[in-house]
Every structure is written in structure tokens, then in C-alpha cells.
Design a protein around this motif. Structure first.
Motif, PDB file in Angstrom:
ATOM      1  N   ALA A   1     -72.440 -19.014   4.274  1.00  0.00           N
ATOM      2  CA  ALA A   1     -71.675 -19.910   3.405  1.00  0.00           C
ATOM      3  C   ALA A   1     -70.269 -19.372   3.168  1.00  0.00           C
ATOM      4  O   ALA A   1     -69.289 -20.132   3.177  1.00  0.00           O
ATOM      5  N   ALA A   2     -70.182 -18.055   2.978  1.00  0.00           N
ATOM      6  CA  ALA A   2     -68.865 -17.447   2.757  1.00  0.00           C
ATOM      7  C   ALA A   2     -67.985 -17.590   3.995  1.00  0.00           C
ATOM      8  O   ALA A   2     -66.787 -17.874   3.890  1.00  0.00           O
ATOM      9  N   PHE A   3     -68.563 -17.397   5.156  1.00  0.00           N
ATOM     10  CA  PHE A   3     -67.800 -17.554   6.392  1.00  0.00           C
ATOM     11  C   PHE A   3     -67.329 -18.993   6.558  1.00  0.00           C
ATOM     12  O   PHE A   3     -66.170 -19.247   6.904  1.00  0.00           O
ATOM     13  N   ALA A   4     -68.235 -19.955   6.302  1.00  0.00           N
ATOM     14  CA  ALA A   4     -67.878 -21.359   6.458  1.00  0.00           C
ATOM     15  C   ALA A   4     -66.742 -21.750   5.512  1.00  0.00           C
ATOM     16  O   ALA A   4     -65.819 -22.486   5.896  1.00  0.00           O
ATOM     17  N   GLU A   5     -66.792 -21.229   4.274  1.00  0.00           N
ATOM     18  CA  GLU A   5     -65.747 -21.537   3.302  1.00  0.00           C
ATOM     19  C   GLU A   5     -64.402 -20.937   3.728  1.00  0.00           C
ATOM     20  O   GLU A   5     -63.358 -21.610   3.681  1.00  0.00           O
ATOM     21  N   ALA A   6     -64.422 -19.679   4.180  1.00  0.00           N
ATOM     22  CA  ALA A   6     -63.195 -19.024   4.621  1.00  0.00           C
ATOM     23  C   ALA A   6     -62.639 -19.696   5.872  1.00  0.00           C
ATOM     24  O   ALA A   6     -61.420 -19.878   6.020  1.00  0.00           O
ATOM     25  N   ASP A   7     -63.528 -20.083   6.770  1.00  0.00           N
ATOM     26  CA  ASP A   7     -63.076 -20.727   8.008  1.00  0.00           C
ATOM     27  C   ASP A   7     -62.473 -22.089   7.729  1.00  0.00           C
ATOM     28  O   ASP A   7     -61.506 -22.504   8.388  1.00  0.00           O
ATOM     29  N   ALA A   8     -63.025 -22.797   6.750  1.00  0.00           N
ATOM     30  CA  ALA A   8     -62.481 -24.114   6.394  1.00  0.00           C
ATOM     31  C   ALA A   8     -61.060 -23.979   5.843  1.00  0.00           C
ATOM     32  O   ALA A   8     -60.201 -24.844   6.087  1.00  0.00           O
ATOM     33  N   ARG A   9     -60.775 -22.894   5.103  1.00  0.00           N
ATOM     34  CA  ARG A   9     -59.414 -22.661   4.594  1.00  0.00           C
ATOM     35  C   ARG A   9     -58.476 -22.250   5.720  1.00  0.00           C
ATOM     36  O   ARG A   9     -57.319 -22.658   5.753  1.00  0.00           O
ATOM     37  N   ARG A  10     -58.997 -21.447   6.620  1.00  0.00           N
ATOM     38  CA  ARG A  10     -58.169 -20.917   7.704  1.00  0.00           C
ATOM     39  C   ARG A  10     -57.877 -21.986   8.769  1.00  0.00           C
ATOM     40  O   ARG A  10     -56.804 -22.029   9.351  1.00  0.00           O
ATOM     41  N   ARG A  11     -58.849 -22.852   9.025  1.00  0.00           N
ATOM     42  CA  ARG A  11     -58.693 -23.869  10.077  1.00  0.00           C
ATOM     43  C   ARG A  11     -59.129 -25.234   9.553  1.00  0.00           C
ATOM     44  O   ARG A  11     -60.136 -25.791   9.981  1.00  0.00           O
ATOM     45  N   PRO A  12     -58.385 -25.785   8.614  1.00  0.00           N
ATOM     46  CA  PRO A  12     -58.816 -27.070   8.027  1.00  0.00           C
ATOM     47  C   PRO A  12     -58.895 -28.186   9.059  1.00  0.00           C
ATOM     48  O   PRO A  12     -59.667 -29.139   8.882  1.00  0.00           O
ATOM     49  N   TRP A  13     -58.123 -28.060  10.123  1.00  0.00           N
ATOM     50  CA  TRP A  13     -58.117 -29.085  11.157  1.00  0.00           C
ATOM     51  C   TRP A  13     -59.393 -29.086  12.011  1.00  0.00           C
ATOM     52  O   TRP A  13     -59.672 -30.050  12.722  1.00  0.00           O
ATOM     53  N   ALA A  14     -60.191 -28.001  11.924  1.00  0.00           N
ATOM     54  CA  ALA A  14     -61.360 -27.897  12.793  1.00  0.00           C
ATOM     55  C   ALA A  14     -62.601 -28.549  12.208  1.00  0.00           C
ATOM     56  O   ALA A  14     -63.585 -28.778  12.910  1.00  0.00           O
ATOM     57  N   GLY A  15     -62.590 -28.843  10.905  1.00  0.00           N
ATOM     58  CA  GLY A  15     -63.774 -29.416  10.281  1.00  0.00           C
ATOM     59  C   GLY A  15     -63.907 -30.897  10.530  1.00  0.00           C
ATOM     60  O   GLY A  15     -62.949 -31.596  10.874  1.00  0.00           O
ATOM     61  N   LEU A  16     -65.101 -31.415  10.336  1.00  0.00           N
ATOM     62  CA  LEU A  16     -65.342 -32.841  10.467  1.00  0.00           C
ATOM     63  C   LEU A  16     -64.792 -33.561   9.247  1.00  0.00           C
ATOM     64  O   LEU A  16     -64.897 -33.067   8.122  1.00  0.00           O
ATOM     65  N   PRO A  17     -64.180 -34.717   9.424  1.00  0.00           N
ATOM     66  CA  PRO A  17     -63.681 -35.470   8.274  1.00  0.00           C
ATOM     67  C   PRO A  17     -64.856 -35.992   7.438  1.00  0.00           C
ATOM     68  O   PRO A  17     -65.943 -36.212   7.968  1.00  0.00           O
ATOM     69  N   PRO A  18     -64.651 -36.153   6.120  1.00  0.00           N
ATOM     70  CA  PRO A  18     -65.730 -36.690   5.290  1.00  0.00           C
ATOM     71  C   PRO A  18     -66.067 -38.118   5.712  1.00  0.00           C
ATOM     72  O   PRO A  18     -65.217 -38.859   6.180  1.00  0.00           O
ATOM     73  N   LEU A  19     -67.321 -38.463   5.571  1.00  0.00           N
ATOM     74  CA  LEU A  19     -67.740 -39.812   5.919  1.00  0.00           C
ATOM     75  C   LEU A  19     -67.266 -40.803   4.883  1.00  0.00           C
ATOM     76  O   LEU A  19     -67.452 -40.613   3.687  1.00  0.00           O
ATOM     77  N   GLY A  20     -66.617 -41.867   5.306  1.00  0.00           N
ATOM     78  CA  GLY A  20     -66.167 -42.921   4.411  1.00  0.00           C
ATOM     79  C   GLY A  20     -67.173 -44.053   4.354  1.00  0.00           C
ATOM     80  O   GLY A  20     -68.167 -44.053   5.074  1.00  0.00           O
ATOM     81  N   PRO A  21     -66.916 -45.031   3.506  1.00  0.00           N
ATOM     82  CA  PRO A  21     -67.840 -46.171   3.376  1.00  0.00           C
ATOM     83  C   PRO A  21     -68.034 -46.887   4.703  1.00  0.00           C
ATOM     84  O   PRO A  21     -69.120 -47.431   4.974  1.00  0.00           O
ATOM     85  N   GLU A  22     -66.969 -46.885   5.539  1.00  0.00           N
ATOM     86  CA  GLU A  22     -67.075 -47.615   6.804  1.00  0.00           C
ATOM     87  C   GLU A  22     -68.009 -46.937   7.785  1.00  0.00           C
ATOM     88  O   GLU A  22     -68.448 -47.547   8.764  1.00  0.00           O
ATOM     89  N   ALA A  23     -68.356 -45.643   7.517  1.00  0.00           N
ATOM     90  CA  ALA A  23     -69.207 -44.912   8.460  1.00  0.00           C
ATOM     91  C   ALA A  23     -70.642 -45.446   8.434  1.00  0.00           C
ATOM     92  O   ALA A  23     -71.389 -45.256   9.376  1.00  0.00           O
ATOM     93  N   GLY A  24     -71.030 -46.053   7.308  1.00  0.00           N
ATOM     94  CA  GLY A  24     -72.392 -46.596   7.233  1.00  0.00           C
ATOM     95  C   GLY A  24     -72.517 -47.883   7.949  1.00  0.00           C
ATOM     96  O   GLY A  24     -73.617 -48.382   8.175  1.00  0.00           O
TER      97      GLY A  24
END
Length: 209
Positions: free
Chosen positions: A186-209
Motif C-alpha cells: 500500500a505504501a509503495f502504491a501511494e508513493a508511486d501514485a504521487r511520483r507517476r500520477p499519469w500512470a494510474g487508471l482514471p477513476p470510473l465515471g457515471p458513463e463507465a456503467g
């Protein structure tokens, strides 16, 4: 799984090399559901004649080996096919440990995942244990924390992969082992998300359903 720390129990000698998974459980018995138990099929064709009579030279069926939980065998134990049922047969027959100079790789991995300890001793040490058992020895102690075997006046150290040792000591399967590192993951995932925000998946919006 039940953690494995120290086992003090009767042992059974199996003075054979290259015992493969087809011998540990013949394929014809694998059509049965595991819920029926595979223990009675362990080494079936080495133990029984065609009419089901116990062979007089079957070490597993000697009265003095009743209740054995440790099997002592020669090199290359569990070679052959990858069938996990070979481990089921040993575990269902009451075994928690096999001592041998070497094991089939897949068999050993399957063994650990089912709480069965595959402990490697030197060939000369295995021969000493086999001789001790044939001369009337019965109970021995397997200490996984110390990686040691005690049998009468014999004291031997054994080898096992350190990750497998950790899994057996804690009664963990592969998922449990991964979850033991949950905080670090979890700590690695959190640090990696700060370091490479462009690499994460975008949050699912209402249109995703």
C-alpha cells in the motif's frame, strides 16, 4: 493451514529412489472427489496385489509403522507429473513431512502449499535414518524453526527454501504470504501514485456503467 513448527511423531522408512507422482497415486484413483480422501490410495500399486491383498514387503502397512507422520525416502522423491493429488494422498494418509535428499520441484512446491514439509538431508544422513528405522527406531522429531531432525542419537540439519519455511511456520498459502506485505504494498502504491500520477487508471465515471 495448520502452522508447522515442531513435529514429534512416528516415522516410516521407504527405501526407494525416484518415487514419482504416478506411484504416489495412480491416475485411475484421481477421478474420485477429494472429499472421499486419497490416503488409502497412497502408493497403492506398491502396497497391494491385484486382488487388494497387502504385500508383505509394504513398509507403510507394518503394524509398528501405524500412525506414522514422517516418511523417509531416497533421492528424487515426487518426480514425474505435476499432479497435486500426490500430495493430497500423503496428507490424507496423515503425513506432515517427507525427508529425502532431493524432490521433484513441482511436487515440493505443491507440498508446501498443502502444509507438507519437504526437508532435504544429505544422502548419507538419509541412509543412517533408514538404517535406524529398520533396526527398530520409531519416533523422531522434526524442528522447522531450527531446521533439524532428531532421531535417537542422530542429529541432522536439513535444508528448505527460506520462503517455504516462512509459509509453513505460519500456515500460509501464497495469498497469505502476499497479504503479509500489505502495508508495504500500500505504501509503495501511494508513493508511486504521487511520483507517476499519469500512470494510474482514471477513476470510473457515471458513463463507465
Amino acid at each position: 493451514m495448520q502452522p508447522f513448527t515442531t513435529l514429534a511423531a512416528p516415522a516410516c522408512p521407504l527405501p526407494l529412489a525416484n518415487v514419482d507422482t504416478d506411484q504416489l497415486i495412480p491416475a485411475r484413483f484421481m477421478k474420485r472427489p477429494r472429499s472421499e480422501g486419497y490416503g488409502r490410495f497412497l502408493l497403492h500399486d506398491l502396497r497391494f496385489t491385484e486382488d487388494g491383498t497387502v504385500r508383505p514387503d509394504s513398509p507403510l502397512d507394518r503394524p509398528e509403522r501405524a500412525g506414522a507422520r514422517v516418511l523417509v525416502a531416497r533421492r528424487n522423491f515426487g518426480s514425474g507429473s505435476s499432479r497435486e493429488a500426490a500430495v493430497y494422498a500423503l496428507v490424507d494418509a496423515g503425513f506432515r513431512c517427507v525427508l529425502a535428499p532431493s524432490f521433484g520441484d513441482i511436487f515440493a512446491s505443491n507440498a508446501v502449499n498443502n502444509g507438507l514439509l519437504p526437508a532435504r538431508l544429505e544422502e548419507r544422513e538419509i541412509e543412517q535414518l533408514l538404517a535406524w528405522l529398520e533396526q527398530g527406531g520409531r519416533d523422531l522429531t522434526v524442528d522447522l524453526e531450527a531446521c533439524a531432525v532428531r532421531a535417537g542419537n542422530h542429529r541432522f540439519g536439513f535444508a528448505i527454501d527460506p520462503v517455504w519455511r516462512t509459509k509453513l511456520l505460519n500456515g500460509w498459502n501464497d495469498l497469505d504470504l502476499t497479504l503479509s506485505h500489505a502495508e508495504a504494498i500500500a505504501a509503495f502504491a501511494e508513493a508511486d501514485a504521487r511520483r507517476r500520477p499519469w500512470a494510474g487508471l482514471p477513476p470510473l465515471g457515471p458513463e463507465a456503467g
